[in-house]
Design an enzyme around this catalytic site. Structure first.
Site, PDB file in Angstrom:
ATOM      1  N   LYS A 181      58.138  56.877  39.401  1.00 11.05           N
ATOM      2  CA  LYS A 181      58.534  57.064  37.793  1.00 11.05           C
ATOM      3  C   LYS A 181      57.747  55.954  36.907  1.00 11.05           C
ATOM      4  CE  LYS A 181      61.066  54.738  35.029  1.00 11.05           C
ATOM      5  NZ  LYS A 181      60.167  54.786  33.878  1.00 11.05           N
ATOM      6  N   GLY A 233      59.224  45.165  37.510  1.00 12.46           N
ATOM      7  CA  GLY A 233      59.696  44.808  36.229  1.00 12.46           C
ATOM      8  C   GLY A 233      60.343  43.860  35.821  1.00 12.46           C
ATOM      9  N   SER A 234      61.236  43.828  34.757  1.00  8.47           N
ATOM     10  CA  SER A 234      61.828  42.549  34.126  1.00  8.47           C
ATOM     11  C   SER A 234      62.848  42.169  35.261  1.00  8.47           C
ATOM     12  CB  SER A 234      62.450  42.879  32.832  1.00  8.47           C
ATOM     13  OG  SER A 234      63.408  43.722  32.835  1.00  8.47           O
ATOM     14  N   THR A 235      63.461  40.635  35.059  1.00 12.98           N
ATOM     15  CA  THR A 235      64.439  40.295  36.064  1.00 12.98           C
ATOM     16  C   THR A 235      65.825  41.159  35.496  1.00 12.98           C
ATOM     17  OG1 THR A 235      63.381  38.288  36.375  1.00 12.98           O
ATOM     18  CG2 THR A 235      65.642  38.280  36.459  1.00 12.98           C
ATOM     19  N   ALA A 237      66.305  44.064  34.212  1.00 12.69           N
ATOM     20  CA  ALA A 237      66.525  45.286  35.001  1.00 12.69           C
ATOM     21  C   ALA A 237      66.440  45.342  36.301  1.00 12.69           C
ATOM     22  CB  ALA A 237      65.212  46.267  34.417  1.00 12.69           C
ATOM     23  N   GLY A 238      65.894  44.440  37.067  1.00  9.91           N
ATOM     24  CA  GLY A 238      66.021  44.205  38.300  1.00  9.91           C
ATOM     25  C   GLY A 238      67.406  43.861  38.876  1.00  9.91           C
ATOM     26  N   GLU A 255      60.168  43.294  42.669  1.00 10.96           N
ATOM     27  CA  GLU A 255      59.338  42.500  42.129  1.00 10.96           C
ATOM     28  C   GLU A 255      59.755  42.341  40.714  1.00 10.96           C
ATOM     29  OE1 GLU A 255      56.562  40.483  40.507  1.00 10.96           O
ATOM     30  OE2 GLU A 255      55.311  42.416  40.647  1.00 10.96           O
ATOM     31  N   CYS A 289      53.131  39.022  35.811  1.00 12.34           N
ATOM     32  CA  CYS A 289      54.556  38.348  36.236  1.00 12.34           C
ATOM     33  C   CYS A 289      54.197  37.013  36.819  1.00 12.34           C
ATOM     34  CB  CYS A 289      55.267  39.219  36.991  1.00 12.34           C
ATOM     35  SG  CYS A 289      54.388  39.911  38.293  1.00 12.34           S
ATOM     36  N   GLU A 388      60.248  33.668  30.432  1.00  9.12           N
ATOM     37  CA  GLU A 388      59.065  34.496  30.715  1.00  9.12           C
ATOM     38  C   GLU A 388      58.618  35.025  29.242  1.00  9.12           C
ATOM     39  OE1 GLU A 388      57.122  37.428  33.886  1.00  9.12           O
ATOM     40  OE2 GLU A 388      59.118  38.068  33.029  1.00  9.12           O
TER      41      GLU A 388
END
Length: 483
Positions: A181, A233-235, A237-238, A255, A289, A388
């Site tokens: 995706k 992606g972002s923390t 979303a992770g 990651e 990142c 970030e």
């Protein structure tokens, strides 16, 4: 890019198929704000089709997962060659979409995918997937490494082809099948990837591509027929993905974000390190990142180091990402620019002193540009030092002795990258061992295909690249033998 690029089909099951809905993703140039393409937006039914195709391809008793290693490796090398033949167009599309300077795309987006495919092809041809161990109770144990199954790979917009390859190359090498995706900000390049896959002779259904936003990503993460998720992606979303995978007991590689420190020691030769400092601190318009956006400078040289960074950053050429002389292009979207400008305002309000940049380039009336910015007199407890930003913004933070520098470097929620700059390699290695992070560089920073890449703390779980990246797509099975 003089014409709008329109796609009307999705790459699912090895074919170009009609999407289940008429929804589309409109792609806008980061530098001109003009529409440069449209692609179908995958629906949940399209994801079902893609996962079913990947599931069937994996479960096929004569399919990809059962191919001899040499045959898989050869197909991966064909894919590498197919991507290389399209590298100029891939870079052109990536730079047009996300603002990546052409010179950066030519070094990374054009090169990394083929390098990774060939690296993992070589790795599996020289690896053993079975090991016999003598047992303590008699007999032996055969330890096997088997492909994990269907992988959902969710790829960000900042390095769309390189980071897709971080997942695709080891997954294919292991014998897995994949549903990719891509991010809605960078989808045009994913269709070139699909064309290369079709040309390579990789079997139908082994790789499928479903463009979409967060909702489609969430649907893929929770899909009952997916065996593993790989996400960059972002923390924030992770964390959400980790919660779903934890509930489903589904393996996941994450990651995520970073707030790395570039530690300047008192013996560092900055004048001779500017090119490497750019790569470690400002690459891709600050949209990476692992970048060392916190520059830690000894108090004994603080004013000098602030002046060096101010002059260096202030002289960077900002402009059209398709111009080969551009060093800093626009940010990926209007929303991202607003985010970065919000942090700049916060930094000023918290007492930071802008020594260069801080606004929008006066000669750019189109595009989502922000001037490369340096803050001095920043305390590590402030927002711009802790969160970030994901833009071309550096904070120069003073420290006392080396222990103080290590303390400051470790005093963030993240742990992805970092670097130290010194004339003494042994001192640099000592610093590297003491900073709590997944990766680190001495007088330079660039992830290498052979070395595991990933973070600790809020920067993620698991590792990509290297043999460890292959192991992330394998299951370990023990077979106990009586004799």
């Amino acid at each position: 890019m003089t014409e709008v690029i329109d796609y009307h089909s999705l790459f699912i099951g090895g074919d170009w198929v009609k999407p289940e809905s008429d929804k589309t993703i409109t792609v806008v140039s980061a530098s001109t704000e003009e529409v440069i393409g449209t692609v179908p937006e995958a629906s949940e039914k399209d994801v079902d089709r893609a996962v079913d195709a990947a599931r069937a391809a994996f479960d096929d008793p004569k399919g990809w997962s059962t191919w001899p290693v040499s045959q898989r490796a050869e197909a991966m090398r064909r894919l590498a060659s197919a991507l290389e033949s399209r590298s100029a167009e891939i870079v052109h599309r990536v730079s047009s979409q996300n603002g990546m300077p052409l010179i950066i795309g030519q070094q990374l987006e054009a090169v990394f995918p083929a390098v990774l495919l060939r690296y993992y092809a070589d790795l599996i041809e020289n690896a053993s997937f079975e090991e016999s161990r003598p047992g303590l109770f008699g007999g032996n144990t055969l330890v096997r490494r088997e492909p994990i199954g269907v992988v959902g790979a969710i790829v960000p917009w900042n390095f769309p082809q390189a980071l897709a390859a971080f997942k695709l190359a080891p997954a294919l090498a292991a014998g897995c099948t994949v549903v990719i995706k891509p991010s809605p900000e960078t989808v045009l390049d994913s269709f070139i990837l699909a064309e290369a896959i079709a040309e390579s002779g990789i079997p139908h259904g082994v790789v499928n591509i479903v463009p979409g936003g967060r909702e489609i990503g969430a649907f893929l993460v929770a899909h009952s027929k997916v065996d593993k998720i790989a996400f960059t992606g972002s923390t924030a979303a992770g964390r959400s993905i980790a919660e779903v995978c934890g509930r489903l007991l589904r393996p996941v590689t994450l990651e995520l974000g970073g707030k790395s420190a570039a530690i300047i020691l008192d013996d560092a030769d900055l004048a001779g390190s500017l090119e490497n400092l750019f790569g470690a601190c400002l690459l891709n318009n600050g949209q990476a990142c692992y970048l060392g956006t916190r520059v830690l400078a000894p108090r004994s040289r603080y004013d000098e180091i602030v002046d060096v960074f101010t002059g260096f950053v202030g002289a960077l050429k900002v402009g059209d990402p398709l111009d080969p002389t551009t060093q800093v292009g626009p940010l990926v979207s209007a929303r991202q620019r607003e985010r970065v400008e919000g942090y700049i305002a916060k930094g000023k309000n918290d007492g930071g002193r802008v020594t260069t940049g801080g606004g929008r380039p006066k000669d750019r009336d189109k595009g989502w540009f922000v001037e490369p910015t340096v803050f001095a007199d920043v305390d590590n407890s402030t927002t711009i030092a802790q969160e970030e930003i994901f833009g071309p913004v550096l904070s120069v933070i003073p420290y006392g002795d080396l222990d103080d520098a290590i303390r400051i470097a470790n005093d963030v929620d993240y742990g992805l990258g970092g670097s130290v700059w010194t004339a003494d390699a042994d001192r640099g290695l000592d610093v590297a061992r003491r900073v709590h992070t997944g990766t680190f560089g001495i007088n330079a920073y660039l992830p290498d295909p052979t070395a595991p890449f990933g973070g600790i703390k809020a920067s993620g779980l698991g590792r990509e690249l290297g043999p460890e990246g292959l192991a992330a797509y394998q299951l370990t099975k023990s077979v106990y033998l009586d004799k």
